[in-house]
Design a protein around this motif. Sequence first.
Motif, PDB file in Angstrom:
ATOM      1  N   ARG A   1      28.808  38.982  23.749  1.00 17.46           N
ATOM      2  CA  ARG A   1      30.056  39.420  23.121  1.00 17.46           C
ATOM      3  C   ARG A   1      30.780  40.427  24.007  1.00 17.46           C
ATOM      4  NH1 ARG A   1      28.135  41.182  18.377  1.00 17.46           N
ATOM      5  NH2 ARG A   1      28.205  39.079  17.522  1.00 17.46           N
ATOM      6  N   GLU A   2      30.029  41.385  24.560  1.00 17.50           N
ATOM      7  CA  GLU A   2      30.638  42.409  25.425  1.00 17.50           C
ATOM      8  C   GLU A   2      31.205  41.787  26.707  1.00 17.50           C
ATOM      9  OE1 GLU A   2      32.177  45.674  26.997  1.00 17.50           O
ATOM     10  OE2 GLU A   2      31.393  45.538  24.968  1.00 17.50           O
ATOM     11  N   LEU A   3      30.441  40.902  27.333  1.00 16.68           N
ATOM     12  CA  LEU A   3      30.919  40.249  28.562  1.00 16.68           C
ATOM     13  C   LEU A   3      32.164  39.401  28.290  1.00 16.68           C
ATOM     14  CD1 LEU A   3      27.542  39.117  30.162  1.00 16.68           C
ATOM     15  CD2 LEU A   3      29.158  40.762  31.110  1.00 16.68           C
ATOM     16  N   ALA A   4      32.153  38.647  27.211  1.00 12.63           N
ATOM     17  CA  ALA A   4      33.288  37.780  26.886  1.00 12.63           C
ATOM     18  C   ALA A   4      34.538  38.605  26.575  1.00 12.63           C
ATOM     19  CB  ALA A   4      32.939  36.883  25.705  1.00 12.63           C
ATOM     20  N   THR A   5      34.378  39.641  25.789  1.00 16.62           N
ATOM     21  CA  THR A   5      35.520  40.463  25.396  1.00 16.62           C
ATOM     22  C   THR A   5      36.125  41.181  26.591  1.00 16.62           C
ATOM     23  OG1 THR A   5      34.551  40.768  23.205  1.00 16.62           O
ATOM     24  CG2 THR A   5      36.280  42.308  23.853  1.00 16.62           C
ATOM     25  N   SER A   6      35.294  41.799  27.416  1.00 12.68           N
ATOM     26  CA  SER A   6      35.826  42.547  28.564  1.00 12.68           C
ATOM     27  C   SER A   6      36.479  41.615  29.584  1.00 12.68           C
ATOM     28  CB  SER A   6      34.723  43.377  29.226  1.00 12.68           C
ATOM     29  OG  SER A   6      33.709  42.539  29.741  1.00 12.68           O
ATOM     30  N   THR A   7      35.896  40.431  29.792  1.00 10.72           N
ATOM     31  CA  THR A   7      36.496  39.494  30.746  1.00 10.72           C
ATOM     32  C   THR A   7      37.815  38.949  30.225  1.00 10.72           C
ATOM     33  OG1 THR A   7      34.311  38.872  31.548  1.00 10.72           O
ATOM     34  CG2 THR A   7      36.122  37.375  32.051  1.00 10.72           C
ATOM     35  N   ALA A   8      37.872  38.570  28.965  1.00  9.75           N
ATOM     36  CA  ALA A   8      39.111  38.043  28.391  1.00  9.75           C
ATOM     37  C   ALA A   8      40.210  39.097  28.407  1.00  9.75           C
ATOM     38  CB  ALA A   8      38.869  37.543  26.973  1.00  9.75           C
ATOM     39  N   GLU A   9      39.872  40.336  28.083  1.00  5.85           N
ATOM     40  CA  GLU A   9      40.876  41.399  28.107  1.00  5.85           C
ATOM     41  C   GLU A   9      41.338  41.703  29.527  1.00  5.85           C
ATOM     42  OE1 GLU A   9      39.184  44.635  25.920  1.00  5.85           O
ATOM     43  OE2 GLU A   9      39.720  43.724  23.981  1.00  5.85           O
ATOM     44  N   ALA A  10      40.455  41.579  30.507  1.00  5.22           N
ATOM     45  CA  ALA A  10      40.865  41.780  31.900  1.00  5.22           C
ATOM     46  C   ALA A  10      41.837  40.685  32.346  1.00  5.22           C
ATOM     47  CB  ALA A  10      39.632  41.801  32.806  1.00  5.22           C
ATOM     48  N   VAL A  11      41.590  39.454  31.922  1.00  9.57           N
ATOM     49  CA  VAL A  11      42.506  38.365  32.268  1.00  9.57           C
ATOM     50  C   VAL A  11      43.863  38.593  31.613  1.00  9.57           C
ATOM     51  CG1 VAL A  11      42.949  35.896  31.939  1.00  9.57           C
ATOM     52  CG2 VAL A  11      40.699  36.661  32.702  1.00  9.57           C
ATOM     53  N   LEU A  12      43.868  38.992  30.350  1.00  4.95           N
ATOM     54  CA  LEU A  12      45.132  39.234  29.649  1.00  4.95           C
ATOM     55  C   LEU A  12      45.882  40.421  30.260  1.00  4.95           C
ATOM     56  CD1 LEU A  12      43.890  38.652  26.016  1.00  4.95           C
ATOM     57  CD2 LEU A  12      45.466  37.204  27.291  1.00  4.95           C
ATOM     58  N   ALA A  13      45.163  41.437  30.692  1.00  2.99           N
ATOM     59  CA  ALA A  13      45.809  42.591  31.313  1.00  2.99           C
ATOM     60  C   ALA A  13      46.457  42.211  32.641  1.00  2.99           C
ATOM     61  CB  ALA A  13      44.801  43.712  31.524  1.00  2.99           C
ATOM     62  N   ALA A  14      45.908  41.198  33.316  1.00  6.11           N
ATOM     63  CA  ALA A  14      46.495  40.752  34.582  1.00  6.11           C
ATOM     64  C   ALA A  14      47.848  40.078  34.361  1.00  6.11           C
ATOM     65  CB  ALA A  14      45.535  39.795  35.293  1.00  6.11           C
ATOM     66  N   TYR A  15      48.107  39.610  33.161  1.00  8.43           N
ATOM     67  CA  TYR A  15      49.400  39.009  32.822  1.00  8.43           C
ATOM     68  C   TYR A  15      50.336  40.055  32.232  1.00  8.43           C
ATOM     69  CZ  TYR A  15      47.788  34.201  33.449  1.00  8.43           C
ATOM     70  OH  TYR A  15      47.325  33.033  33.979  1.00  8.43           O
ATOM     71  N   GLY A  16      50.229  41.286  32.674  1.00 13.65           N
ATOM     72  CA  GLY A  16      50.990  42.396  32.120  1.00 13.65           C
ATOM     73  C   GLY A  16      52.486  42.193  32.004  1.00 13.65           C
ATOM     74  N   PRO A  17      53.173  41.690  33.034  1.00 12.28           N
ATOM     75  CA  PRO A  17      54.630  41.528  32.898  1.00 12.28           C
ATOM     76  C   PRO A  17      55.035  40.557  31.796  1.00 12.28           C
ATOM     77  CG  PRO A  17      54.001  41.435  35.200  1.00 12.28           C
ATOM     78  CD  PRO A  17      52.733  41.443  34.403  1.00 12.28           C
ATOM     79  N   ILE A  18      54.200  39.588  31.503  1.00  8.95           N
ATOM     80  CA  ILE A  18      54.535  38.613  30.466  1.00  8.95           C
ATOM     81  C   ILE A  18      54.073  39.100  29.095  1.00  8.95           C
ATOM     82  CG2 ILE A  18      54.088  36.276  29.621  1.00  8.95           C
ATOM     83  CD1 ILE A  18      53.864  35.374  32.491  1.00  8.95           C
ATOM     84  N   LEU A  19      52.838  39.595  29.018  1.00  6.96           N
ATOM     85  CA  LEU A  19      52.234  39.912  27.726  1.00  6.96           C
ATOM     86  C   LEU A  19      52.379  41.364  27.298  1.00  6.96           C
ATOM     87  CD1 LEU A  19      48.891  37.943  28.081  1.00  6.96           C
ATOM     88  CD2 LEU A  19      51.009  37.192  27.025  1.00  6.96           C
TER      89      LEU A  19
END
Length: 162
Positions: free
Chosen positions: A79-97
């Motif tokens: 759960r921790e690995l999945a959550t942190s990785t998914a949030e890191a990917v979403l943070a990389a889309y900062g200008p859009i999201l």
Amino acid sequence: MIFSARRATRVAGRQRPVAFSDESGLAAVEFALVAPVFIMLLFGIVIFGIHFGTWLAVNQAAAEGARASVAGMDLDERRELATSTAEAVLAAYGPILGDTGWTVDAKASDSDPRLFEVTVTYDQAARNAASGLQGDSGDDDSLIVLPLSNPTATATVANGGY
């Protein structure tokens, strides 16, 4: 058969009336007719691109989160690995999201305990320009109709090791 044709003769030095030959404002009139359609088309392309980019970001975050969860030894670590990785990917889309607005739900599958699910949901309505275009009654009578759906993606992987 008698055929009589009237020939237009041009007398030297005579010109057409000025009202019919002045073309100084023609470009401005053409621009005024074409520009609104062109600008609406351009904004439609940009809005669709942002919406499509949001869907791609959510799908990629769910897939990367599920892929990272395979390395976990127990449910909490997955759960921790999945959550942190998914949030890191979403943070990389900062200008859009932006910085917030998404939720990541990582858990064992309800249907099969040998599977692990990662669900990513993005609350697009809060950042969408369409929310300001709609009236208080909820009627969508605006000229530009934007999608208000919240993109959601789920990725499922088997627990590692067997």
